[in-house]
Design an enzyme around this catalytic site. Structure first.
Site, short mmCIF file in Angstrom:
data_model
loop_
_atom_site.label_atom_id
_atom_site.label_comp_id
_atom_site.label_asym_id
_atom_site.label_seq_id
_atom_site.Cartn_x
_atom_site.Cartn_y
_atom_site.Cartn_z
N ASN A 128 -28.05 8.06 20.98
CA ASN A 128 -26.65 7.65 21.10
C ASN A 128 -26.47 6.74 22.30
OD1 ASN A 128 -23.74 7.82 20.66
ND2 ASN A 128 -23.68 9.13 22.47
N SER A 174 -25.56 4.72 29.16
CA SER A 174 -26.80 5.48 28.98
C SER A 174 -27.12 5.55 27.49
CB SER A 174 -26.63 6.92 29.49
OG SER A 174 -26.07 6.94 30.79
N ASP A 183 -22.60 14.22 24.33
CA ASP A 183 -23.00 13.34 25.44
C ASP A 183 -23.78 14.11 26.52
OD1 ASP A 183 -21.63 11.31 24.12
OD2 ASP A 183 -19.75 11.80 25.13
C1 GRF Z 1 -20.11 1.25 22.90
O1 GRF Z 1 -19.54 0.98 24.15
C2 GRF Z 1 -20.82 2.59 22.91
O2 GRF Z 1 -21.29 2.97 24.17
C3 GRF Z 1 -19.72 3.53 22.49
O3 GRF Z 1 -19.00 2.81 21.52
C4 GRF Z 1 -19.08 1.41 21.82
C5 GRF Z 1 -19.46 0.71 20.55
O4 GRF Z 1 -19.28 -0.68 20.65
N1 GRF Z 1 -20.26 4.77 22.02
P1 GRF Z 1 -19.66 -1.65 19.46
O5 GRF Z 1 -18.95 -1.16 18.18
O6 GRF Z 1 -21.16 -1.63 19.29
O7 GRF Z 1 -19.16 -3.01 19.87
#
Ligand code: GRF
Length: 230
Positions: A128, A174, A183
């Site tokens: 993730n 991360s 998380d």
């Molecule tokens: C990212 O910032 C990720 O860390 C979080 O959701 C966001 C997804 O962004 N879990 P995208 O859809 O890839 O632009």
């Protein structure tokens, strides 16, 4: 899905998402520009029919599925998890991942919690992206930045806003293994991002995403190497 310590090249990724998919795009670009040899995207799954990420996936003719997701309420989730059961949506997702012979599942903006019974089927095969800093083992309540400052760990929704509200000078992103605790799994790679004066949630998240686009590629490369070295 292959067994937990092997796969046959290429490494087949499933990308699970709910939103704009800029991290999916980073992986597509890295694969198309041969920065990730031996890796391919086998399946893109979105629980949001209107996600822009679906258009990105289709533009690159990737197998793409909209999977409506019914989240269990927490109470039901705990009871079902104790009985070792997946939700109906998880059962569908699991079948899809097997059908498409997926080796590694990347949650890139996936906004749904995956239960212990689901994760047990794919040990150390689900990673993730989380837009905040996490310590190496992913657990605990604090993180020490490179300059020695101790900051809280911002878990769950709106981690970027949580960092701004807490007034920290440094946050980041991360990539970690997914465990049933949200998380909280062991970190594969991460990077700090400085908070600038006047930052809004949007401006800070954009800079974090620019970092994530490198991190997600690096994490897949690390996993590829880890899995091929077995
Ligand atoms: C990212 O910032 C990720 O860390 C979080 O959701 C966001 C997804 O962004 N879990 P995208 O859809 O890839 O632009």
């Amino acid at each position: 899905m292959s067994s937990s310590d092997s796969f046959e090249t290429p490494l087949r990724l499933a990308i699970l998402l709910s939103g704009s998919g800029s991290n999916l795009q980073a992986l597509i670009d890295a694969i198309e520009s041969k920065e990730l040899p031996g890796v391919e995207i086998a399946l893109v799954v979105s629980n949001n029919a209107n996600a822009y990420s679906l258009q990105r996936a289709l533009k690159h003719t990737l197998p793409t599925i909209y999977l409506p997701w019914r989240q269990r309420t927490t109470g039901t989730q705990l009871i079902a998890s104790k009985k070792g059961e997946m939700s109906e949506s998880e059962t569908r997702l699991s079948a899809l991942l097997r059908l498409f012979r997926v080796d590694l599942i990347v949650l890139a903006g996936w906004m749904r919690i995956l239960s212990a019974p689901f994760l047990e089927q794919f040990p150390r095969r689900v990673i993730n992206l989380h837009p905040a800093l996490m310590p190496g083992d992913g657990t605990g309540g604090t993180y020490t930045t490179k300059d020695g400052t101790t900051i809280p760990i911002f878990r769950g929704l709106h981690a970027v806003k949580q960092a701004l509200d807490a007034g920290v000078k440094v946050t980041g992103s991360s990539v970690h293994y997914v465990t049933p605790e949200v998380d909280a799994g062991p970190v594969i790679c991460r990077e700090e991002v400085a908070v600038q004066p006047g930052d809004t949630e949007e401006s800070l998240h954009e800079r974090i995403k620019a970092v994530e686009h490198r991190l997600v590629v690096e994490a897949v490369r690390v996993l590829y190497q880890t899995l091929t070295s077995h």
